[in-house]
Design a protein around this motif. Sequence first.
Motif, PDB file in Angstrom:
ATOM      1  N   ARG A 463       0.942  -1.236  -0.046  1.00 23.15           N
ATOM      2  CA  ARG A 463       0.042   0.089   0.209  1.00 23.15           C
ATOM      3  C   ARG A 463       0.820   1.336   0.090  1.00 23.15           C
ATOM      4  O   ARG A 463       2.071   1.100   0.150  1.00 23.15           O
ATOM      5  CB  ARG A 463      -1.031   0.035   1.149  1.00 23.15           C
ATOM      6  N   ILE A 464       0.257   2.303  -0.153  1.00 26.27           N
ATOM      7  CA  ILE A 464       1.077   3.526  -0.182  1.00 26.27           C
ATOM      8  C   ILE A 464       1.852   3.685   0.985  1.00 26.27           C
ATOM      9  O   ILE A 464       2.967   4.282   1.186  1.00 26.27           O
ATOM     10  CB  ILE A 464       0.164   4.915  -0.339  1.00 26.27           C
ATOM     11  N   ALA A 496       0.855  12.991  -0.608  1.00 24.23           N
ATOM     12  CA  ALA A 496       1.654  14.259   0.039  1.00 24.23           C
ATOM     13  C   ALA A 496       2.688  13.636   1.076  1.00 24.23           C
ATOM     14  O   ALA A 496       3.724  14.247   1.154  1.00 24.23           O
ATOM     15  CB  ALA A 496       0.761  15.271   0.754  1.00 24.23           C
ATOM     16  N   ILE A 497       2.270  12.817   1.788  1.00 30.02           N
ATOM     17  CA  ILE A 497       3.187  12.031   2.713  1.00 30.02           C
ATOM     18  C   ILE A 497       4.536  11.443   2.139  1.00 30.02           C
ATOM     19  O   ILE A 497       5.381  11.554   2.877  1.00 30.02           O
ATOM     20  CB  ILE A 497       2.316  10.785   3.541  1.00 30.02           C
ATOM     21  N   ILE A 498       4.398  10.738   0.978  1.00 27.09           N
ATOM     22  CA  ILE A 498       5.680  10.346   0.188  1.00 27.09           C
ATOM     23  C   ILE A 498       6.722  11.652  -0.169  1.00 27.09           C
ATOM     24  O   ILE A 498       7.631  11.498   0.297  1.00 27.09           O
ATOM     25  CB  ILE A 498       5.081   9.708  -0.821  1.00 27.09           C
ATOM     26  N   TRP A 499       5.831  12.549  -0.551  1.00 27.93           N
ATOM     27  CA  TRP A 499       7.069  13.857  -0.969  1.00 27.93           C
ATOM     28  C   TRP A 499       7.366  14.415   0.255  1.00 27.93           C
ATOM     29  O   TRP A 499       8.464  14.945   0.360  1.00 27.93           O
ATOM     30  CB  TRP A 499       6.109  14.751  -1.774  1.00 27.93           C
ATOM     31  N   VAL A 523       3.158  21.495  -3.114  1.00 27.02           N
ATOM     32  CA  VAL A 523       2.146  22.352  -3.119  1.00 27.02           C
ATOM     33  C   VAL A 523       0.938  22.108  -3.930  1.00 27.02           C
ATOM     34  O   VAL A 523      -0.160  22.663  -3.884  1.00 27.02           O
ATOM     35  CB  VAL A 523       3.028  23.723  -3.677  1.00 27.02           C
ATOM     36  N   LYS A 524       1.239  21.283  -5.253  1.00 27.15           N
ATOM     37  CA  LYS A 524       0.140  20.827  -5.856  1.00 27.15           C
ATOM     38  C   LYS A 524      -0.924  19.940  -5.129  1.00 27.15           C
ATOM     39  O   LYS A 524      -2.360  20.163  -5.251  1.00 27.15           O
ATOM     40  CB  LYS A 524       0.746  20.191  -7.153  1.00 27.15           C
ATOM     41  N   LEU A 525      -0.653  19.097  -4.054  1.00 28.78           N
ATOM     42  CA  LEU A 525      -1.227  18.385  -3.405  1.00 28.78           C
ATOM     43  C   LEU A 525      -2.025  18.919  -2.109  1.00 28.78           C
ATOM     44  O   LEU A 525      -3.106  18.810  -1.742  1.00 28.78           O
ATOM     45  CB  LEU A 525      -0.358  17.047  -2.829  1.00 28.78           C
ATOM     46  N   GLU A 526      -0.991  19.723  -1.219  1.00 29.31           N
ATOM     47  CA  GLU A 526      -1.626  20.223  -0.253  1.00 29.31           C
ATOM     48  C   GLU A 526      -1.052  21.860  -0.260  1.00 29.31           C
ATOM     49  O   GLU A 526       0.029  21.905   0.710  1.00 29.31           O
ATOM     50  CB  GLU A 526      -1.357  19.464   1.194  1.00 29.31           C
ATOM     51  N   PRO A 527      -1.533  22.556  -0.709  1.00 26.46           N
ATOM     52  CA  PRO A 527      -0.816  24.181  -0.964  1.00 26.46           C
ATOM     53  C   PRO A 527      -0.795  24.836   0.213  1.00 26.46           C
ATOM     54  O   PRO A 527       0.099  25.786   0.512  1.00 26.46           O
ATOM     55  CB  PRO A 527      -1.628  24.604  -1.885  1.00 26.46           C
TER      56      PRO A 527
END
Length: 699
Positions: A463-464, A496-499, A523-527
């Motif tokens: 899983r992620i 976002a957690i991965i990045w 910023v694209k996922l959780e700005p």
Amino acid sequence: MSSCLCVSLTTPTLPNRTQISEFPTNPKTLILERCKTIRDLNQIHAHVIKTSLFSNPSVAENLLESSAILLPISMDYALAMFCDIENPDTPLYNILIRGFTVKQSPEQAVLWFKQMREDSVAPDKYSFSCVLKACSRLGALREGEQVHSVVVKLGFESNGFVQNTLIHMYGSCGKVGVARRVFDEMSVREARAWNSMFAGYSKNGDWGEIAKLFRKMLGAGEGFDGVTLISVLIACGRLRDLELGKWIHEYVMEKDLSKNLNLITALIDMFAKCGEVDVARKLFDDMPERDVVAWSAMISGYNQSSRCREALDLFHEMQMSNMEPNEITMVSVLSSCAVLGAFETGKWLHSFINRKKMKLTVALGTALMDFYAKCGSVENSLKVFEKMPVKNVMSWTVLIQGLASNGDGRKALELFSLMLKKKIEPNDVTFIAVLSACSHTGLVDEGRKFFVSMRRDFRIEPRIEHYGCMVDILGRAGFIEEAYQFVKNMPVEPNAIIWRTLLASCRIHKNVEIGEESLKQLVKLEPTHSGDYILLSNTYSSAGRWGDAVRVRNLMKEKGIKKPPGCTLIEVDGAIHEFFAEDTAHPQSTEIYDAIEDMMKRIKSAGYVPNTTEARLDAEEDDKVLSVSHHSEKLAIAFGLIRTSPGTTIRISKNLRVCTDCHTATKMISKVFEREIVVRDRYRFHHFKDGSCSCNDYW
């Protein structure tokens, strides 16, 4: 009739003082009302034997019912009585089968149904109902299917009474699809049939099917009862279906069903699970009386909504009301203690469990283990694990994760090997714990092998969260480029957690280029996530690019993004104290800051040098040393030093990752003040003792 299942019975004697002058034509009233004790039963039994009334089927039937079902005695007497009856008929067999089911011997009920068939006694709808209930309790699917075939053979497959127990049996045995087919074939369905279907879905966790079936029930204009609503409310809570839950709440209030305490408790549980904790509390406060289930539901609601202080406060109220907690209560309260790091309160709960001789079930034992592990006392977690009579995969997983988080990754992996040797099948959560152990200990090669082993050896699709663990393993160890390529080649879209995990590694290893790319994706996922900007700002700071660090902080201000304040909790004398950086709100603030000044002087004398890169960026150069000395964890440690006895372990919990300066300072404090200090931050535990940390500065 075969006598293989029977026992002998000595003819009872009638005491001289008892006189039964005449048996009524219908003996049911006499037998069922007069037989309050085994002595009463003996007296009447002796009388009917002496007067030859035992051969009367009605008399024998009522005596057997009294012995097998109504009186709290063993089934031996009933069984011996049954074996003395010549050619017992269907109702007598039914009483015996029902008696074994009621008295928690369902396997005997099944055996006697088989005996009934061998004796060529025809079962009726009550026979099938009783034996199917016994199969349900045993989870005996094979026997239940055999009974079903007899039902069809004898033409009872359209009998609503039998169909209902078939639905219940299949649902209890996990064959909810078969249960649904029986349900759909019913020409007329009473509320009991619907409730059996809801119970089957509930047992199998098919919450969505419960909601769909209830809506179908409403559409068909079928009548429902409180049992129906409780099942549906449980499903609403699991699904977070607040809309349907509110509809039921309105219905309950409109129909004035608020006196049904079980129904109100289900509403409390539903609202709490749907995040409406204050609505749940209002219902709880309005209850005229509360049982342990209601208290547990409300405490659990606070716990699941991360309002753990309120959970503990309500538990104290529960104790004041003299309501004895049950296992579910204790699991929720221990979970709240784990979140808050309330070590002393949790230890008291453990002693309470021992005093009350509460059974150390898998759920309660695992909750205790988790509490100790999350308070940094993994040795106590191990002790609980060893005392548990039964352990499941979650018990093993909690211990593996606890060892990993507390800096003993190698022991965690040894435990995983032992788990496999004992034939305990790991699940996806176990592998998150195993990969975490590799991450915290820098075991990169082992991490790679375990990641491959998941799918290859255990058919567990990553899983992620598993991908995130691998990014952390590689990045934390300095393999930033490999971690970046791993993220780019993931078969699932990185979240976002991965990045963020990759960005955190960039900060540690001063990799500005990949750090910038990570923030761009974030910023694209959780700005508006403040932590991401701070991580990049700190990456610039660690690389000496102060201008870029300030630019990122200014960008946060322009966008109106605020950093959540660092917060540290410490438990002293059973009370939780909360500290923020440069905070003066605590009643003992003056004393704490005096202690901070003394503490910092003493560790500086021992060689501590403040790391001013961890100071507020807006702090003036002269104020930076003061800024880092007033971080929330230092305030909490200073408070612990002045409020606890010398030599006592200080335990604190922080909502963010512990900073480099506080980590260095705490090592020195542990040496200078001769204290063991346990710090739980957002990611792991740090055990400071004699100037060193369990993480070996790898965190």
